[in-house]
Design a protein around this motif. Sequence first.
Motif, PDB file in Angstrom:
ATOM      1  N   GLY A  33      40.612   5.432 -79.026  1.00  0.00           N
ATOM      2  CA  GLY A  33      40.511   6.316 -80.173  1.00  0.00           C
ATOM      3  C   GLY A  33      39.762   5.717 -81.342  1.00  0.00           C
ATOM      4  O   GLY A  33      39.346   6.433 -82.247  1.00  0.00           O
ATOM      5  N   TYR A  34      39.590   4.396 -81.332  1.00  0.00           N
ATOM      6  CA  TYR A  34      38.867   3.743 -82.429  1.00  0.00           C
ATOM      7  C   TYR A  34      37.464   4.360 -82.554  1.00  0.00           C
ATOM      8  O   TYR A  34      36.774   4.539 -81.549  1.00  0.00           O
ATOM      9  N   PRO A  35      37.039   4.690 -83.781  1.00  0.00           N
ATOM     10  CA  PRO A  35      35.717   5.320 -83.970  1.00  0.00           C
ATOM     11  C   PRO A  35      34.576   4.319 -83.762  1.00  0.00           C
ATOM     12  O   PRO A  35      34.033   3.764 -84.699  1.00  0.00           O
ATOM     13  N   ARG A  36      34.202   4.099 -82.531  1.00  0.00           N
ATOM     14  CA  ARG A  36      33.229   3.061 -82.174  1.00  0.00           C
ATOM     15  C   ARG A  36      31.840   3.292 -82.759  1.00  0.00           C
ATOM     16  O   ARG A  36      31.080   2.353 -82.922  1.00  0.00           O
ATOM     17  N   GLU A  37      31.502   4.541 -83.068  1.00  0.00           N
ATOM     18  CA  GLU A  37      30.165   4.798 -83.591  1.00  0.00           C
ATOM     19  C   GLU A  37      30.032   4.385 -85.060  1.00  0.00           C
ATOM     20  O   GLU A  37      28.946   4.451 -85.618  1.00  0.00           O
ATOM     21  N   HIS A  38      31.139   3.962 -85.678  1.00  0.00           N
ATOM     22  CA  HIS A  38      31.122   3.536 -87.080  1.00  0.00           C
ATOM     23  C   HIS A  38      31.642   2.102 -87.174  1.00  0.00           C
ATOM     24  O   HIS A  38      32.752   1.822 -86.739  1.00  0.00           O
ATOM     25  N   THR A  39      30.855   1.211 -87.770  1.00  0.00           N
ATOM     26  CA  THR A  39      31.332  -0.158 -87.990  1.00  0.00           C
ATOM     27  C   THR A  39      32.394  -0.152 -89.081  1.00  0.00           C
ATOM     28  O   THR A  39      32.449   0.768 -89.906  1.00  0.00           O
ATOM     29  N   TRP A  43      32.995   2.316 -93.016  1.00  0.00           N
ATOM     30  CA  TRP A  43      34.087   3.262 -93.233  1.00  0.00           C
ATOM     31  C   TRP A  43      34.102   3.862 -94.636  1.00  0.00           C
ATOM     32  O   TRP A  43      34.268   5.080 -94.769  1.00  0.00           O
ATOM     33  N   PRO A  44      33.918   3.080 -95.707  1.00  0.00           N
ATOM     34  CA  PRO A  44      33.894   3.709 -97.046  1.00  0.00           C
ATOM     35  C   PRO A  44      32.767   4.731 -97.195  1.00  0.00           C
ATOM     36  O   PRO A  44      32.968   5.793 -97.800  1.00  0.00           O
ATOM     37  N   ALA A  45      31.609   4.453 -96.637  1.00  0.00           N
ATOM     38  CA  ALA A  45      30.489   5.402 -96.722  1.00  0.00           C
ATOM     39  C   ALA A  45      30.788   6.660 -95.914  1.00  0.00           C
ATOM     40  O   ALA A  45      30.474   7.781 -96.349  1.00  0.00           O
ATOM     41  N   VAL A  46      31.419   6.512 -94.748  1.00  0.00           N
ATOM     42  CA  VAL A  46      31.794   7.678 -93.935  1.00  0.00           C
ATOM     43  C   VAL A  46      32.793   8.532 -94.706  1.00  0.00           C
ATOM     44  O   VAL A  46      32.667   9.770 -94.770  1.00  0.00           O
ATOM     45  N   GLY A 102      52.985   4.290 -98.264  1.00  0.00           N
ATOM     46  CA  GLY A 102      51.608   3.791 -98.281  1.00  0.00           C
ATOM     47  C   GLY A 102      51.022   3.682 -96.881  1.00  0.00           C
ATOM     48  O   GLY A 102      49.878   4.083 -96.640  1.00  0.00           O
ATOM     49  N   GLY A 103      51.804   3.172 -95.934  1.00  0.00           N
ATOM     50  CA  GLY A 103      51.330   3.077 -94.554  1.00  0.00           C
ATOM     51  C   GLY A 103      51.036   4.442 -93.965  1.00  0.00           C
ATOM     52  O   GLY A 103      50.011   4.646 -93.304  1.00  0.00           O
ATOM     53  N   LEU A 104      51.915   5.408 -94.226  1.00  0.00           N
ATOM     54  CA  LEU A 104      51.686   6.768 -93.747  1.00  0.00           C
ATOM     55  C   LEU A 104      50.438   7.357 -94.411  1.00  0.00           C
ATOM     56  O   LEU A 104      49.619   7.992 -93.751  1.00  0.00           O
ATOM     57  N   GLY A 105      50.263   7.110 -95.702  1.00  0.00           N
ATOM     58  CA  GLY A 105      49.101   7.638 -96.423  1.00  0.00           C
ATOM     59  C   GLY A 105      47.784   7.058 -95.947  1.00  0.00           C
ATOM     60  O   GLY A 105      46.788   7.782 -95.796  1.00  0.00           O
ATOM     61  N   VAL A 106      47.763   5.755 -95.681  1.00  0.00           N
ATOM     62  CA  VAL A 106      46.535   5.133 -95.178  1.00  0.00           C
ATOM     63  C   VAL A 106      46.224   5.672 -93.780  1.00  0.00           C
ATOM     64  O   VAL A 106      45.070   5.963 -93.458  1.00  0.00           O
ATOM     65  N   ALA A 107      47.259   5.840 -92.954  1.00  0.00           N
ATOM     66  CA  ALA A 107      47.046   6.429 -91.621  1.00  0.00           C
ATOM     67  C   ALA A 107      46.483   7.835 -91.746  1.00  0.00           C
ATOM     68  O   ALA A 107      45.560   8.214 -91.008  1.00  0.00           O
ATOM     69  N   ALA A 108      47.007   8.616 -92.679  1.00  0.00           N
ATOM     70  CA  ALA A 108      46.507   9.988 -92.878  1.00  0.00           C
ATOM     71  C   ALA A 108      45.062   9.970 -93.356  1.00  0.00           C
ATOM     72  O   ALA A 108      44.235  10.760 -92.882  1.00  0.00           O
ATOM     73  N   LEU A 109      44.737   9.079 -94.277  1.00  0.00           N
ATOM     74  CA  LEU A 109      43.358   8.983 -94.783  1.00  0.00           C
ATOM     75  C   LEU A 109      42.392   8.626 -93.651  1.00  0.00           C
ATOM     76  O   LEU A 109      41.329   9.249 -93.504  1.00  0.00           O
ATOM     77  N   LEU A 110      42.762   7.641 -92.841  1.00  0.00           N
ATOM     78  CA  LEU A 110      41.914   7.265 -91.709  1.00  0.00           C
ATOM     79  C   LEU A 110      41.789   8.426 -90.721  1.00  0.00           C
ATOM     80  O   LEU A 110      40.711   8.684 -90.185  1.00  0.00           O
ATOM     81  N   SER A 111      42.889   9.134 -90.504  1.00  0.00           N
ATOM     82  CA  SER A 111      42.879  10.226 -89.539  1.00  0.00           C
ATOM     83  C   SER A 111      42.037  11.406 -89.991  1.00  0.00           C
ATOM     84  O   SER A 111      41.365  12.037 -89.182  1.00  0.00           O
ATOM     85  N   VAL A 112      42.069  11.717 -91.282  1.00  0.00           N
ATOM     86  CA  VAL A 112      41.241  12.816 -91.778  1.00  0.00           C
ATOM     87  C   VAL A 112      39.773  12.394 -91.775  1.00  0.00           C
ATOM     88  O   VAL A 112      38.890  13.187 -91.464  1.00  0.00           O
ATOM     89  N   THR A 113      39.527  11.132 -92.093  1.00  0.00           N
ATOM     90  CA  THR A 113      38.149  10.635 -92.094  1.00  0.00           C
ATOM     91  C   THR A 113      37.569  10.619 -90.678  1.00  0.00           C
ATOM     92  O   THR A 113      36.419  11.001 -90.466  1.00  0.00           O
ATOM     93  N   PHE A 114      38.359  10.191 -89.717  1.00  0.00           N
ATOM     94  CA  PHE A 114      37.912  10.079 -88.324  1.00  0.00           C
ATOM     95  C   PHE A 114      38.788  10.986 -87.452  1.00  0.00           C
ATOM     96  O   PHE A 114      39.425  10.545 -86.515  1.00  0.00           O
ATOM     97  N   ARG A 115      38.808  12.277 -87.760  1.00  0.00           N
ATOM     98  CA  ARG A 115      39.760  13.180 -87.118  1.00  0.00           C
ATOM     99  C   ARG A 115      39.464  13.426 -85.648  1.00  0.00           C
ATOM    100  O   ARG A 115      40.390  13.573 -84.859  1.00  0.00           O
ATOM    101  N   GLU A 116      38.192  13.472 -85.246  1.00  0.00           N
ATOM    102  CA  GLU A 116      37.905  13.714 -83.832  1.00  0.00           C
ATOM    103  C   GLU A 116      38.474  12.584 -82.983  1.00  0.00           C
ATOM    104  O   GLU A 116      39.110  12.824 -81.952  1.00  0.00           O
TER     105      GLU A 116
END
Length: 197
Positions: A33-39, A43-46, A102-116
């Motif tokens: 599931g790791y977004p391999r197409e993005h280094t 991540w901040p730019a994505v 905070g852990g849940l929020g960071v997970a949510a932020l990563l998930s919305v950013t890389f939702r696919e």
Amino acid sequence: MAPLPHLSAKLAVGIGSAALALLGAWATMATAGYPREHTLRSWPAVLARRLRRELPRGDHLTVAWAVVAAWSVLVSGLHFGGLYYDIYNAYPWWDLLTHAMGGLGVAALLSVTFREETLRSPFWVVAAVLAIGAGFEVYEFVFKTFWYRWSLGYYVTDTVVDLLINTSGAVVFAAAVALYQRRNGAAARTASGARSD
């Protein structure tokens, strides 16, 4: 003049946190599931591109970003309010609450950013939150002073508990996404079975 605690046995916490951050980053990249197409560096730019493109849409993605933003404001308010009003010292569970949220929020932020990627396999965010949390512990070791008066044993315990609670918040989020996938997958299979009848 006494040496800074950074050069004492407490250095083990800083070095251990740095090693765990690197190990967590490696585990993140090795997890399905790791977004391999993005280094990692991209991540901040994505995130910025997605925000610019999706926030003005006015659809469910706008709502998702708004919920993540509101959650971030809530967690920040609890954290800084806890510092300002000395709630962390009065109620030791406050630290657990803010770390879990905070852990849940960071997970949510990563998930919305890389939702696919997250919808394919959500548990990569758990390793990512562990890595980010460990990196934050390094930041605290280098730039904060609150731990100077702590014993080594207390400092190690506090750091381990912080990381476990951060990661627990991410596990709750990833499990909720997995449950959502399972329910939606079952509903889709039922609907397609009904159509083929």
